[in-house]
Design a protein around this motif. Structure first.
Motif, short mmCIF file in Angstrom:
data_model
loop_
_atom_site.label_atom_id
_atom_site.label_comp_id
_atom_site.label_asym_id
_atom_site.label_seq_id
_atom_site.Cartn_x
_atom_site.Cartn_y
_atom_site.Cartn_z
N VAL A 101 0.85 -1.19 0.00
CA VAL A 101 0.00 0.00 0.00
C VAL A 101 0.88 1.24 0.00
O VAL A 101 1.84 1.34 0.76
N PHE A 102 0.57 2.16 -0.91
CA PHE A 102 1.21 3.47 -0.89
C PHE A 102 0.43 4.35 0.08
O PHE A 102 -0.73 4.71 -0.17
N ASP A 103 1.07 4.66 1.20
CA ASP A 103 0.42 5.44 2.26
C ASP A 103 0.85 6.90 2.13
O ASP A 103 2.03 7.21 2.27
N ASN A 104 -0.11 7.77 1.88
CA ASN A 104 0.17 9.18 1.65
C ASN A 104 0.04 10.05 2.89
O ASN A 104 0.04 11.28 2.79
N GLY A 105 -0.06 9.41 4.06
CA GLY A 105 -0.11 10.18 5.29
C GLY A 105 -1.20 11.24 5.24
O GLY A 105 -2.21 11.10 4.58
#
Length: 403
Positions: A101-105
């Protein structure tokens, strides 16, 4: 959602600290079962079994999420954010089936030192604190390479990849990209709605395109191995970035303006040019974005209308999913931070009926079971499903990331 992954031990964010002493304690939203499960798929027993098999056995990657959990009482949101300690939703992720998963905060609303967000020191604080928490458990692993994604798959873990929705925090200092890369950031947007030193955002009255500094930044991202995202950039800036980059770029979370005519959606031209250079568009599901004339109440069905539109436009090999969801009241977050997120300018051109949540794509825990279930129900082959839930993204990353 699936049953919790075997590797998950029940860890909750910042378990190694003492709540109320080391940080301010909040009551957080339920990570599982906050809203009713989606009832619109009506899968047969065989279809459900096939959906589960694909989700658990294949490499499944979300191009864009926010894997934090938010306060149950959203009036506490700014107090929660100001302490700079976003909690990763481990319990919710444990039933997601995700490989990576690309977590973009939350750096557009990272208001530790300023209500405007996007401050360099705040972003570094956010990244560092999140990494400290990840390091205290063994289910969600920090990932920076294809090898890390493969290792997560082999060992029953989730590869967590840090991403940022804009490059606003680098200001006019291109070397800050190297620092962010060193912190583990492997994907970055150009501008988040508001124009910055790199280029135009999608909310601006006029878009001057990629700046000379933006060209330097794109070149540095290519050299470093940071994947470039143009989801929130203005139309001309998007085209300029695609042309300037020596590597394919992502539209990590958007939909088609040809289907729903708001600035937040991408033009056919942008989607086509992205695909021509080998890039991929991830379809998003953040509340009140990917609506469609056929399904004007935002749900899995309207979300998948955008998927089908893009597949018909550029081919299945250039489409994936970046649902852009979180754990908690996403509509409430938008209401609280509408000015930071430029929602009026991004979504204001078309009338729509507000929903309390996006039925079927409400959070990162449920999204991909329902996405794959929809694809199964609509007779997509296993090979096609493998491509759109992970394979297309991996193909781009193998070209973009520096090994």
């Amino acid at each position: 959602m699936l049953e919790p992954a075997e590797r998950y031990t029940g860890y909750t964010a910042y378990d190694y600290l003492e709540a109320g002493k080391d940080y301010k304690e909040f009551t957080y939203a339920k990570q599982v079962g906050r809203v009713p499960a989606y009832a619109g798929l009506d899968l047969s027993a065989d279809e459900e079994a096939r959906t589960t098999k694909l989700l658990t056995e294949e490499t499944v990657i979300s191009l864009h999420e926010h894997v934090q959990v938010f306060p149950e009482d959203m009036t506490q949101l700014r107090d929660h954010i100001r302490q700079g300690r976003e909690p990763t939703a481990y319990e919710g992720l444990a039933g997601s089936g995700l490989t990576a998963v690309f977590d973009n905060g939350m750096d557009g609303t990272c208001c530790i030192s300023s209500d405007a967000g996007w401050k360099y020191q705040d972003v570094l604080f956010d990244l560092g604190v999140r990494m400290a928490d990840l390091a205290h458990q063994d289910f969600v692993m920090k990932a920076e390479s294809i090898a890390d994604i493969n290792l997560a798959k082999e060992t029953g873990r989730i590869a967590h990849i840090f991403a940022l929705e804009a490059s606003t925090m680098i200001e006019n200092e291109v070397d800050r990209l190297d620092v962010l890369y060193g912190f583990g950031v492997r994907q970055m947007g150009i501008a988040y709605s508001e124009a910055n030193t790199l280029g135009g955002g999608l909310k601006e009255r006029g878009d001057g395109g990629l700046t000379y500094f933006g060209e330097r930044a794109v070149a540095r991202m290519n050299k470093l191995g940071i994947a470039i995202d143009i989801s929130h950039s203005g139309d001309q800036t998007c085209l300029d970035v695609i042309a300037a980059s020596t590597k394919p770029v992502f539209i990590t979370h958007a939909g088609a303006r040809g289907l729903w005519p708001t600035n937040r959606m991408k033009t056919d031209e942008t989607i086509i040019e992205c695909a021509k250079r080998g890039g991929v568009i991830g379809i998003e599901a953040a509340p009140h974005t990917t609506l469609s004339p056929q399904h004007p109440l935002h749900s899995l069905e309207s979300f998948m209308d955008h998927f089908q539109y893009c597949v018909d436009l550029v081919g299945l090999e250039h489409v994936s999913f970046g649902p852009d969801t979180l754990f908690g009241d996403h509509v409430g977050l938008h209401d609280a931070f509408s000015s930071n997120l430029s929602l009026g300018q991004a979504h204001g051109q078309v009338e729509f009926q507000k929903v309390p949540y996006v039925d079927g794509v409400e959070n990162p825990g449920e999204a991909f079971f329902n996405i794959i279930g929809w694809l199964v129900k609509h007779n997509y082959s296993d090979d096609d499903i493998r491509a759109v839930v992970g394979g297309n993204t991996l193909r781009v990353l193998e070209e973009v990331w520096v090994s």
